[in-house]
Write an enzyme that holds these catalytic residues in place. Structure first.
Site, PDB file in Angstrom:
ATOM      1  N   HIS A  35       1.894   0.466 -13.827  1.00  0.00           N
ATOM      2  CA  HIS A  35       2.724  -1.030 -14.131  1.00  0.00           C
ATOM      3  C   HIS A  35       4.278  -0.237 -14.031  1.00  0.00           C
ATOM      4  O   HIS A  35       4.570   0.624 -14.487  1.00  0.00           O
ATOM      5  CB  HIS A  35       2.460  -1.632 -15.245  1.00  0.00           C
ATOM      6  CG  HIS A  35       3.338  -2.939 -15.382  1.00  0.00           C
ATOM      7  ND1 HIS A  35       3.324  -3.839 -14.912  1.00  0.00           N
ATOM      8  CD2 HIS A  35       4.688  -2.994 -16.289  1.00  0.00           C
ATOM      9  CE1 HIS A  35       4.361  -4.914 -15.183  1.00  0.00           C
ATOM     10  NE2 HIS A  35       4.963  -4.335 -16.169  1.00  0.00           N
ATOM     11  N   ASP A  51      -2.332  -5.483 -17.926  1.00  0.00           N
ATOM     12  CA  ASP A  51      -1.440  -4.456 -18.529  1.00  0.00           C
ATOM     13  C   ASP A  51      -1.597  -4.073 -19.716  1.00  0.00           C
ATOM     14  O   ASP A  51      -0.433  -3.951 -20.676  1.00  0.00           O
ATOM     15  CB  ASP A  51       0.066  -4.888 -18.495  1.00  0.00           C
ATOM     16  CG  ASP A  51       0.326  -5.239 -16.887  1.00  0.00           C
ATOM     17  OD1 ASP A  51      -0.307  -4.766 -16.024  1.00  0.00           O
ATOM     18  OD2 ASP A  51       1.274  -6.309 -16.541  1.00  0.00           O
ATOM     19  N   ASN A  56      -4.440   1.992 -13.728  1.00  0.00           N
ATOM     20  CA  ASN A  56      -3.523   1.158 -13.055  1.00  0.00           C
ATOM     21  C   ASN A  56      -2.115   1.486 -13.333  1.00  0.00           C
ATOM     22  O   ASN A  56      -2.002   2.365 -14.398  1.00  0.00           O
ATOM     23  CB  ASN A  56      -3.520  -0.627 -13.693  1.00  0.00           C
ATOM     24  CG  ASN A  56      -2.719  -1.355 -12.802  1.00  0.00           C
ATOM     25  OD1 ASN A  56      -2.439  -1.014 -11.667  1.00  0.00           O
ATOM     26  ND2 ASN A  56      -2.489  -2.563 -13.311  1.00  0.00           N
ATOM     27  N   GLU A  59      10.139   5.943  -6.841  1.00  0.00           N
ATOM     28  CA  GLU A  59      10.218   7.406  -6.742  1.00  0.00           C
ATOM     29  C   GLU A  59       9.501   8.024  -8.006  1.00  0.00           C
ATOM     30  O   GLU A  59       8.720   9.034  -7.927  1.00  0.00           O
ATOM     31  CB  GLU A  59      11.503   7.858  -6.753  1.00  0.00           C
ATOM     32  CG  GLU A  59      12.236   7.485  -5.557  1.00  0.00           C
ATOM     33  CD  GLU A  59      11.503   7.826  -4.051  1.00  0.00           C
ATOM     34  OE1 GLU A  59      11.047   9.109  -4.318  1.00  0.00           O
ATOM     35  OE2 GLU A  59      11.131   7.095  -3.661  1.00  0.00           O
ATOM     36  N   ALA A  60       9.786   7.493  -9.174  1.00  0.00           N
ATOM     37  CA  ALA A  60       9.037   8.050 -10.458  1.00  0.00           C
ATOM     38  C   ALA A  60       7.438   7.817 -10.118  1.00  0.00           C
ATOM     39  O   ALA A  60       6.529   8.754 -10.704  1.00  0.00           O
ATOM     40  CB  ALA A  60       9.524   7.428 -11.834  1.00  0.00           C
ATOM     41  N   GLU A  61       7.171   6.666 -10.082  1.00  0.00           N
ATOM     42  CA  GLU A  61       5.641   6.335  -9.630  1.00  0.00           C
ATOM     43  C   GLU A  61       5.015   7.419  -8.754  1.00  0.00           C
ATOM     44  O   GLU A  61       3.742   7.670  -8.913  1.00  0.00           O
ATOM     45  CB  GLU A  61       5.367   4.966  -9.149  1.00  0.00           C
ATOM     46  CG  GLU A  61       5.913   3.647 -10.026  1.00  0.00           C
ATOM     47  CD  GLU A  61       5.694   2.510  -9.552  1.00  0.00           C
ATOM     48  OE1 GLU A  61       4.548   2.212  -8.912  1.00  0.00           O
ATOM     49  OE2 GLU A  61       6.348   1.549  -9.934  1.00  0.00           O
ATOM     50  N   GLY A 109       0.766  -1.101   0.025  1.00  0.00           N
ATOM     51  CA  GLY A 109       0.127   0.123  -0.062  1.00  0.00           C
ATOM     52  C   GLY A 109       0.994   1.165   0.029  1.00  0.00           C
ATOM     53  O   GLY A 109       0.255   2.469   0.244  1.00  0.00           O
TER      54      GLY A 109
HETATM   55  C1  GRF Z   1       4.417  -0.822  -7.794  1.00  0.00           C
HETATM   56  O1  GRF Z   1       5.539  -1.410  -8.252  1.00  0.00           O
HETATM   57  C2  GRF Z   1       3.331  -0.586  -8.852  1.00  0.00           C
HETATM   58  O2  GRF Z   1       4.074  -0.327 -10.097  1.00  0.00           O
HETATM   59  C3  GRF Z   1       2.720  -2.043  -8.910  1.00  0.00           C
HETATM   60  O3  GRF Z   1       2.447  -2.186  -7.432  1.00  0.00           O
HETATM   61  C4  GRF Z   1       3.541  -1.649  -6.740  1.00  0.00           C
HETATM   62  C5  GRF Z   1       2.954  -0.815  -5.635  1.00  0.00           C
HETATM   63  O4  GRF Z   1       2.356  -1.551  -4.763  1.00  0.00           O
HETATM   64  N1  GRF Z   1       1.419  -1.957  -9.611  1.00  0.00           N
HETATM   65  P1  GRF Z   1       2.173  -1.058  -3.322  1.00  0.00           P
HETATM   66  O5  GRF Z   1       1.609   0.480  -3.416  1.00  0.00           O
HETATM   67  O6  GRF Z   1       3.618  -1.238  -2.705  1.00  0.00           O
HETATM   68  O7  GRF Z   1       1.349  -2.023  -2.693  1.00  0.00           O
END
Ligand code: GRF
Length: 232
Positions: A120, A161, A118, A188-190, A21
């Site tokens: 990825h 995906d 979503n 970090e980018a996410e 999370g």
């Molecule tokens: C991230 O790598 C995301 O890209 C993938 O799940 C991961 C995040 O999971 N879909 P969480 O937020 O740490 O549970």
């Protein structure tokens, strides 16, 4: 898009999780700081063991645990599971659903088409698909020897995906990377890219035409870049 919250009203969001999370926590923190125009109304987890449930509980966000194992194997069971997940979202009056480390296939019913996104941790269509999650993705990137990876935020259709790509954020791969160091850099980018997409959705700036997305220009100074470098 027809489901954008009215101007000035936060977008009503459901977040689907299966794991730690961290993404949910990022959304909660940004929203509480006034940096993200979302009202997280519901968190659905595919397992009671998901660490992320505690972040929802701390923030007084309603939670539901819906196990895939409670439904039959195969496509019919996938559909029943998806129906249960989205029924919970419908009942909560959700505008958009953000999958955040959600590991189950949940087919999207018609009334939620183009309202489910979503993330990825790679540049789709590379290093994705069934079984490609977590460190497996980053190890596959290293094994392939590519020099650039990143993250992809996309609309969800009924394949892993696969839906239309909204945003991709590139991340370099360094010579001494391990799956751990690469995963940390991509995450970090996410943490910037996913909120950026939520802001674009909330502002009604994302237009979908077949598989192609157009990001409408915003007002000056509102973070109106429409390409992946760098997010303002
Ligand atoms: C991230 O790598 C995301 O890209 C993938 O799940 C991961 C995040 O999971 N879909 P969480 O937020 O740490 O549970």
């Amino acid at each position: 898009m027809s489901h954008v919250a009215q101007s000035g009203t936060p977008m009503r969001l459901a977040v689907l999780i299966s794991g730690t999370g961290r993404t949910l926590k990022n959304f909660i923190d940004l929203a509480s700081e006034g940096q993200l125009p979302v009202d997280i109304r519901l968190v659905v987890s595919s397992t009671a063991k998901a660490g992320g449930l505690k972040f929802a509980e701390q923030a007084a966000i309603p939670t539901r645990v819906i196990h895939r194992g409670g439904y039959p194997d195969g496509e019919a069971g996938d559909n029943e599971f998806g129906d249960a997940v989205f029924a919970a979202c419908r009942a909560a009056g959700i505008d958009y659903v953000a999958m955040a480390g959600f590991l189950k296939l949940a087919p999207v019913p018609d009334d939620f088409a183009d309202r489910v996104i979503n993330i990825h941790p790679a540049l789709i269509p590379a290093f994705c698909g069934p079984g490609m999650y977590g460190h497996r993705v980053h190890q596959a990137v290293l094994d392939a020897g590519v020099r650039v990876t990143g993250c992809t935020i996309h609309f969800v259709d009924n394949q892993y995906d696969h839906g239309p790509i909204i945003w991709q954020q590139p991340v370099p791969v360094f010579d001494d990377d391990t799956a751990d160091t690469l995963a940390a850099r991509v995450f970090e980018a996410e943490k910037e890219a996913y909120p950026h997409v939520l802001r674009l959705l909330a502002a009604g700036r994302i237009q979908l035409d077949g598989r192609r997305i157009t990001i409408r220009k915003g007002q000056r100074g509102d973070g109106s870049r429409t390409g992946p470098y760098p997010i303002e």
